[in-house]
Design a protein around this motif. Structure first.
Motif, PDB file in Angstrom:
ATOM      1  N   ILE A 171      40.729  40.129  37.591  1.00 33.07           N
ATOM      2  CA  ILE A 171      41.822  41.107  37.527  1.00 33.07           C
ATOM      3  C   ILE A 171      41.997  41.831  38.866  1.00 33.07           C
ATOM      4  CG2 ILE A 171      42.574  43.266  36.464  1.00 33.07           C
ATOM      5  CD1 ILE A 171      41.361  42.283  33.849  1.00 33.07           C
ATOM      6  N   LEU A 172      40.891  42.263  39.480  1.00 31.61           N
ATOM      7  CA  LEU A 172      41.006  42.996  40.746  1.00 31.61           C
ATOM      8  C   LEU A 172      41.519  42.091  41.866  1.00 31.61           C
ATOM      9  CD1 LEU A 172      37.869  45.334  40.840  1.00 31.61           C
ATOM     10  CD2 LEU A 172      40.235  45.891  40.282  1.00 31.61           C
ATOM     11  N   TYR A 206      32.109  44.941  40.268  1.00 26.95           N
ATOM     12  CA  TYR A 206      30.791  45.163  39.671  1.00 26.95           C
ATOM     13  C   TYR A 206      30.742  46.509  38.949  1.00 26.95           C
ATOM     14  CZ  TYR A 206      25.776  45.937  39.227  1.00 26.95           C
ATOM     15  OH  TYR A 206      24.527  46.207  38.731  1.00 26.95           O
ATOM     16  N   ALA A 207      31.277  47.548  39.606  1.00 26.36           N
ATOM     17  CA  ALA A 207      31.280  48.881  38.983  1.00 26.36           C
ATOM     18  C   ALA A 207      32.093  48.873  37.691  1.00 26.36           C
ATOM     19  CB  ALA A 207      31.846  49.909  39.967  1.00 26.36           C
ATOM     20  N   ALA A 208      33.269  48.244  37.745  1.00 27.51           N
ATOM     21  CA  ALA A 208      34.095  48.170  36.535  1.00 27.51           C
ATOM     22  C   ALA A 208      33.420  47.311  35.470  1.00 27.51           C
ATOM     23  CB  ALA A 208      35.473  47.592  36.881  1.00 27.51           C
ATOM     24  N   GLY A 209      32.737  46.248  35.909  1.00 28.90           N
ATOM     25  CA  GLY A 209      32.038  45.389  34.959  1.00 28.90           C
ATOM     26  C   GLY A 209      30.911  46.110  34.251  1.00 28.90           C
ATOM     27  N   ARG A 254      29.043  48.179  28.911  1.00 32.52           N
ATOM     28  CA  ARG A 254      28.606  49.196  27.950  1.00 32.52           C
ATOM     29  C   ARG A 254      29.341  49.076  26.620  1.00 32.52           C
ATOM     30  NH1 ARG A 254      25.625  53.425  29.989  1.00 32.52           N
ATOM     31  NH2 ARG A 254      25.325  53.422  32.260  1.00 32.52           N
ATOM     32  N   PHE A 255      30.524  48.454  26.666  1.00 35.69           N
ATOM     33  CA  PHE A 255      31.294  48.225  25.442  1.00 35.69           C
ATOM     34  C   PHE A 255      31.040  46.828  24.881  1.00 35.69           C
ATOM     35  CE2 PHE A 255      33.551  51.560  27.698  1.00 35.69           C
ATOM     36  CZ  PHE A 255      33.829  52.466  26.684  1.00 35.69           C
ATOM     37  N   ALA A 256      29.949  46.189  25.356  1.00 39.49           N
ATOM     38  CA  ALA A 256      29.524  44.877  24.857  1.00 39.49           C
ATOM     39  C   ALA A 256      30.586  43.802  25.049  1.00 39.49           C
ATOM     40  CB  ALA A 256      29.131  44.961  23.382  1.00 39.49           C
ATOM     41  N   MET A 257      31.321  43.865  26.161  1.00 37.10           N
ATOM     42  CA  MET A 257      32.317  42.825  26.428  1.00 37.10           C
ATOM     43  C   MET A 257      31.638  41.595  27.034  1.00 37.10           C
ATOM     44  SD  MET A 257      35.595  42.805  28.971  1.00 37.10           S
ATOM     45  CE  MET A 257      36.473  44.008  27.995  1.00 37.10           C
ATOM     46  N   PRO A 258      31.932  40.401  26.526  1.00 36.15           N
ATOM     47  CA  PRO A 258      31.365  39.187  27.121  1.00 36.15           C
ATOM     48  C   PRO A 258      31.942  38.938  28.519  1.00 36.15           C
ATOM     49  CG  PRO A 258      32.210  38.775  24.897  1.00 36.15           C
ATOM     50  CD  PRO A 258      32.707  40.117  25.317  1.00 36.15           C
ATOM     51  N   ALA A 259      31.115  38.364  29.402  1.00 37.74           N
ATOM     52  CA  ALA A 259      31.526  37.997  30.770  1.00 37.74           C
ATOM     53  C   ALA A 259      32.307  39.114  31.463  1.00 37.74           C
ATOM     54  CB  ALA A 259      32.345  36.718  30.740  1.00 37.74           C
ATOM     55  N   PRO A 260      31.793  40.337  31.511  1.00 36.60           N
ATOM     56  CA  PRO A 260      32.588  41.453  32.039  1.00 36.60           C
ATOM     57  C   PRO A 260      32.890  41.327  33.529  1.00 36.60           C
ATOM     58  CG  PRO A 260      30.308  42.134  31.710  1.00 36.60           C
ATOM     59  CD  PRO A 260      30.437  40.767  31.112  1.00 36.60           C
ATOM     60  N   TYR A 261      31.947  40.805  34.310  1.00 41.45           N
ATOM     61  CA  TYR A 261      32.155  40.750  35.761  1.00 41.45           C
ATOM     62  C   TYR A 261      33.147  39.655  36.144  1.00 41.45           C
ATOM     63  CZ  TYR A 261      27.965  43.546  35.341  1.00 41.45           C
ATOM     64  OH  TYR A 261      27.063  44.521  34.966  1.00 41.45           O
ATOM     65  N   MET A 262      33.214  38.607  35.357  1.00 41.57           N
ATOM     66  CA  MET A 262      34.208  37.569  35.605  1.00 41.57           C
ATOM     67  C   MET A 262      35.610  38.118  35.355  1.00 41.57           C
ATOM     68  SD  MET A 262      34.244  33.667  34.170  1.00 41.57           S
ATOM     69  CE  MET A 262      32.805  33.290  35.164  1.00 41.57           C
ATOM     70  N   VAL A 263      35.750  38.882  34.304  1.00 41.10           N
ATOM     71  CA  VAL A 263      37.043  39.473  33.970  1.00 41.10           C
ATOM     72  C   VAL A 263      37.487  40.462  35.045  1.00 41.10           C
ATOM     73  CG1 VAL A 263      38.262  40.953  32.322  1.00 41.10           C
ATOM     74  CG2 VAL A 263      36.760  39.132  31.493  1.00 41.10           C
ATOM     75  N   PRO A 305      17.993  36.946  36.683  1.00 38.21           N
ATOM     76  CA  PRO A 305      19.058  37.491  35.829  1.00 38.21           C
ATOM     77  C   PRO A 305      20.331  37.817  36.603  1.00 38.21           C
ATOM     78  CG  PRO A 305      16.943  38.495  35.297  1.00 38.21           C
ATOM     79  CD  PRO A 305      16.717  37.680  36.529  1.00 38.21           C
ATOM     80  N   ALA A 306      20.181  38.221  37.869  1.00 32.34           N
ATOM     81  CA  ALA A 306      21.359  38.581  38.665  1.00 32.34           C
ATOM     82  C   ALA A 306      22.238  37.380  38.977  1.00 32.34           C
ATOM     83  CB  ALA A 306      20.911  39.243  39.968  1.00 32.34           C
ATOM     84  N   ALA A 307      21.739  36.154  38.790  1.00 30.30           N
ATOM     85  CA  ALA A 307      22.529  34.964  39.093  1.00 30.30           C
ATOM     86  C   ALA A 307      23.800  34.922  38.259  1.00 30.30           C
ATOM     87  CB  ALA A 307      21.693  33.702  38.856  1.00 30.30           C
ATOM     88  N   ILE A 308      23.701  35.325  36.999  1.00 35.43           N
ATOM     89  CA  ILE A 308      24.873  35.319  36.127  1.00 35.43           C
ATOM     90  C   ILE A 308      25.946  36.268  36.666  1.00 35.43           C
ATOM     91  CG2 ILE A 308      25.727  35.945  33.849  1.00 35.43           C
ATOM     92  CD1 ILE A 308      24.319  33.351  33.794  1.00 35.43           C
ATOM     93  N   VAL A 309      25.516  37.441  37.131  1.00 33.74           N
ATOM     94  CA  VAL A 309      26.468  38.415  37.670  1.00 33.74           C
ATOM     95  C   VAL A 309      27.137  37.873  38.928  1.00 33.74           C
ATOM     96  CG1 VAL A 309      26.729  40.735  38.616  1.00 33.74           C
ATOM     97  CG2 VAL A 309      25.166  40.337  36.699  1.00 33.74           C
ATOM     98  N   VAL A 310      26.355  37.261  39.809  1.00 29.65           N
ATOM     99  CA  VAL A 310      26.903  36.696  41.044  1.00 29.65           C
ATOM    100  C   VAL A 310      27.913  35.603  40.736  1.00 29.65           C
ATOM    101  CG1 VAL A 310      26.332  35.388  43.127  1.00 29.65           C
ATOM    102  CG2 VAL A 310      24.861  37.285  42.411  1.00 29.65           C
ATOM    103  N   ILE A 311      27.562  34.715  39.807  1.00 27.70           N
ATOM    104  CA  ILE A 311      28.475  33.628  39.435  1.00 27.70           C
ATOM    105  C   ILE A 311      29.772  34.190  38.876  1.00 27.70           C
ATOM    106  CG2 ILE A 311      28.821  31.702  37.827  1.00 27.70           C
ATOM    107  CD1 ILE A 311      25.786  31.187  38.047  1.00 27.70           C
TER     108      ILE A 311
END
Length: 360
Positions: free
Chosen positions: A213-214, A192-195, A200-209, A50-56
């Motif tokens: 931005i950062l 990652y922390a911001a993602g 929690r607000f159900a945003m799609p692809a939060p870590y990519m965003v 599951p962590a693969a999606i976050v890493v990508i």
């Protein structure tokens, strides 16, 4: 399960390395996807953690954001060009969505994600688990990507794509690379922390965003000492993405291939046709040549399109700027949509069930 993860990772990295050595554009992605898909077809049970999606999301989001800087943004002073880019993207998306939804009878989410002009990594992280919903969108994007690569080869011939993502160089004391890795890891931790908050607000692809931005914000703030994404990490993310693609396509049938291939080719043709029309129209309104605008607005990877622009002498900096802005818009767009919109419909998730009570 850990054994399956490890085997998948090894196969994806091996396929990615072979594809990278082949010199083909996006060879690392295609190599990883191909080898993992072949292994699945031969009966190996493979899975990505599951962590693969976050890493990508973190790596590829930051890699797009790291390309943005103040000098590049000044190059978009002509608002006519920016308007043309946004109009072209909107027309590509609207026409593709209409075809898939009205003619191919895909669902709204399938049609929208299948018609997105590029940003395959973002689409992959929004499609949920394995199944027909995911497979058809992935297949449509693979068709578009391969068609674009063929077009590039026909226009410019085989070219080695330059590495547009900043590559770390070792300083005289050997600290340059490690400092660069440390800077990126610090940025990734913040993203990652911001993602997690956005998730929690159900945003799609939060870590990519947040990664995009950062990274962009850090580059605009630091100026002469920008954040860079280490090339090995980008290659690792591409290998993971390729492995994910291979797994998503493992259950596709011959009937599915015929249907999805037709849909993918038609949407790709529509996209190319719109790009030609828009590039021609805006070339009459601006001082930019038609071919420069076409190479800037056709959906494709930054590296591939810049390589082609270099080969043809077609203002590679301008082409790169347009593609970075296009990718940035597509990666940030999920912020304004509900995660529920991207959930697979019941008939799609049912196809992933089960033998012996476990997913296959």
């Amino acid at each position: 399960m850990l054994r399956n993860f490890a085997i998948t990772l090894l196969l994806a990295c091996a396929g990615s390395a072979l594809g990278y050595l082949s010199g083909l554009p996006l060879g690392q992605l295609l190599g990883a996807a191909g080898l993992v898909l072949i292994a699945c077809r031969f009966g190996l049970v493979l899975a990505t953690p599951p962590a693969a999606i976050v890493v990508i999301q973190l790596i590829l989001g930051a890699s797009v954001g790291a390309l943005l800087n103040a000098e590049m943004l000044k190059g978009m002073a002509d608002l006519t060009i920016l308007a043309g880019l946004l109009i072209c993207m909107s027309a590509q998306l609207a026409a593709g969505f209409t075809w898939l939804y009205r003619v191919e009878k895909w669902s709204r989410a399938e049609s929208l994600l299948g018609a997105v002009p590029g940003a395959m990594a973002a689409v992959m992280t929004l499609t949920g688990e394995e199944g027909r919903t995911s497979a058809k969108m992935v297949f449509a994007h693979m068709v578009r990507m391969i068609a674009l690569l063929v077009a590039v080869f026909l226009i410019a011939g085989p070219q080695e794509a330059p590495q547009e993502i900043a590559v770390l160089s070792d300083g005289p004391d050997g600290t340059g690379v490690w400092t660069g890795y440390a800077s990126f890891l610090l940025l990734a931790a913040g993203a990652y922390a911001a993602g997690r908050v956005l998730e929690r607000f159900a945003m799609p692809a939060p870590y990519m965003v947040t990664g995009l931005i950062l990274a962009a914000g850090a580059n605009l703030w630091l100026g002469s000492e920008p954040i860079v994404v280490p090339e090995p990490l980008v290659l690792f993310a591409m290998a993971l993405l390729g492995g994910l693609i291979g797994i998503r396509l493992k259950d596709i049938t011959r009937t599915d291939i015929a249907s999805y291939l037709r849909a993918g080719l038609i949407v790709t043709s529509i996209t190319f046709g719109i790009t030609v029309a828009m590039a021609f129209g805006f070339s009459l309104l601006t001082s930019q040549p038609f071919l420069v605008l076409f190479m800037s607005w056709v959906p494709g990877g930054v590296e591939v399109m810049v390589a082609t622009a270099l080969a043809l002498g077609l203002e590679p900096a301008f082409v790169m700027l347009n593609h970075v802005l296009r990718m940035s818009v597509l990666h940030i767009a999920p912020m304004f949509m509900s995660r529920d919109f991207f959930r697979p419909e019941p008939q799609d998730t049912e196809t992933t069930t089960l033998k012996g009570g476990r997913h296959v």
